[in-house]
Design an enzyme around this catalytic site. Structure first.
Site, PDB file in Angstrom:
ATOM      1  N   PRO A   1     -28.682 -50.756  28.183  1.00 18.85           N
ATOM      2  CA  PRO A   1     -29.599 -52.021  28.895  1.00 18.85           C
ATOM      3  C   PRO A   1     -30.060 -51.730  29.594  1.00 18.85           C
ATOM      4  O   PRO A   1     -28.769 -52.003  30.733  1.00 18.85           O
ATOM      5  CB  PRO A   1     -28.882 -53.166  27.950  1.00 18.85           C
ATOM      6  CG  PRO A   1     -27.490 -52.805  26.677  1.00 18.85           C
ATOM      7  CD  PRO A   1     -27.314 -51.631  27.608  1.00 18.85           C
ATOM      8  N   HIS A   2     -31.348 -51.710  29.693  1.00 18.90           N
ATOM      9  CA  HIS A   2     -31.901 -51.070  31.380  1.00 18.90           C
ATOM     10  C   HIS A   2     -33.290 -52.088  31.418  1.00 18.90           C
ATOM     11  O   HIS A   2     -33.833 -52.588  30.355  1.00 18.90           O
ATOM     12  CB  HIS A   2     -32.136 -50.735  31.708  1.00 18.90           C
ATOM     13  CG  HIS A   2     -32.978 -49.831  30.883  1.00 18.90           C
ATOM     14  ND1 HIS A   2     -32.279 -48.886  29.265  1.00 18.90           N
ATOM     15  CD2 HIS A   2     -33.766 -49.295  30.989  1.00 18.90           C
ATOM     16  CE1 HIS A   2     -33.375 -48.234  28.904  1.00 18.90           C
ATOM     17  NE2 HIS A   2     -34.819 -48.123  29.595  1.00 18.90           N
TER      18      HIS A   2
END
Lengths: 156, 99
Positions: A66-67
């Site tokens: 996730p970013h």
């Protein structure tokens, strides 16, 4: 030392984290970023959630990255979590996720940020690296594993 | 050359070599493993560019890569013969000049 190892201290590494869902995982990450780094929890959670709505950040083989871009940020930060129980993440291979590397970058994106994302993808594509991570029993061992990569010959 | 972001992907059995060409900036080059996870990582990487882009792909399984990565709104994808351009930077420049 890999660039990703430099983004995390041992306090940013969680082993056997217990969360029932992706949403709760992102809430926990946001909570940690507020407590440890002074970032607004709501902003972190909303940014990570929005990115997931655009498309799952799962890579397969139980891994997700996730970013998100965070306006209040001035440097890249990373958080690693190994989940006690794998959770559904809409992964391309249909497998649940138990290894999560969260990357938070400043709103002003640079080539270096994309290189970090690329390094993360290369790192987790390395089966030996994933195996070493799974054997770690302490946060410092995890950080060392990140720091040592790709010291061992990568392989799949 | 157009002002769109241009990306070249040179695919071999071992790796996906990527070159990113933005007007006025130096070429950014990187490598992903030629595995399923590498392709997904590349997909994540490309999704970070929130603007229209032009992509040229050549090499092993170029067709599959182009179909997998190119089916995104705002993205133009070219499948290129390795005889025309085989290196990632050359492919990125090709994408910039292609009609």
């Amino acid at each position: 030392m890999s660039a990703i190892a430099e983004l995390m201290s041992t306090e940013d590494i969680f082993l056997d984290l217990e969360v029932p869902s992706k949403s709760r995982l992102l809430q926990e990450i946001a909570r940690h970023m507020e407590a440890a780094h002074g970032l607004p929890r709501a902003s972190v959670f909303q940014s990570l959630s929005l990115r997931e709505r655009l498309g799952s950040t799962a890579l397969g083989a139980g891994v997700a990255i996730p970013h998100a871009r965070i306006g209040e940020f001035h440097r890249v930060r990373g958080v690693y979590a190994r989940l006690r129980r794998a959770i559904s993440f809409a992964a391309p291979d249909g497998l649940p996720v138990s290894d999560v590397l969260v990357l938070l970058v400043p709103q002003q994106v640079s080539a270096a940020h994309f290189e970090i994302l690329a390094e993360a993808a290369r790192m987790f594509a390395d089966r030996r690296f994933r195996q070493r991570l799974s054997r770690c029993e302490a946060a410092r061992e995890v950080r060392q594993a990140f720091a040592d990569w790709p010291g061992e010959r990568p392989g799949n | 050359m157009r002002s769109d972001l241009c990306i070249g992907i040179a695919s071999s059995r071992e790796a996906l070599d990527i070159a990113v060409l933005e007007p006025g900036k130096a070429v950014v080059a990187m490598r992903f493993p030629a595995t399923g996870m590498g392709v997904e990582g590349l997909r994540l990487f490309l999704s970070g560019y929130g603007r229209p882009l032009r992509m040229a792909v050549a090499g092993v399984a170029a067709l599959g890569l182009a179909l997998s990565l190119g089916n995104v709104c705002g993205r133009e994808t070219f499948i290129v013969s390795s005889a025309v351009a085989s290196r990632a930077e050359a492919l990125a420049r090709y994408a910039g000049h292609a009609a």
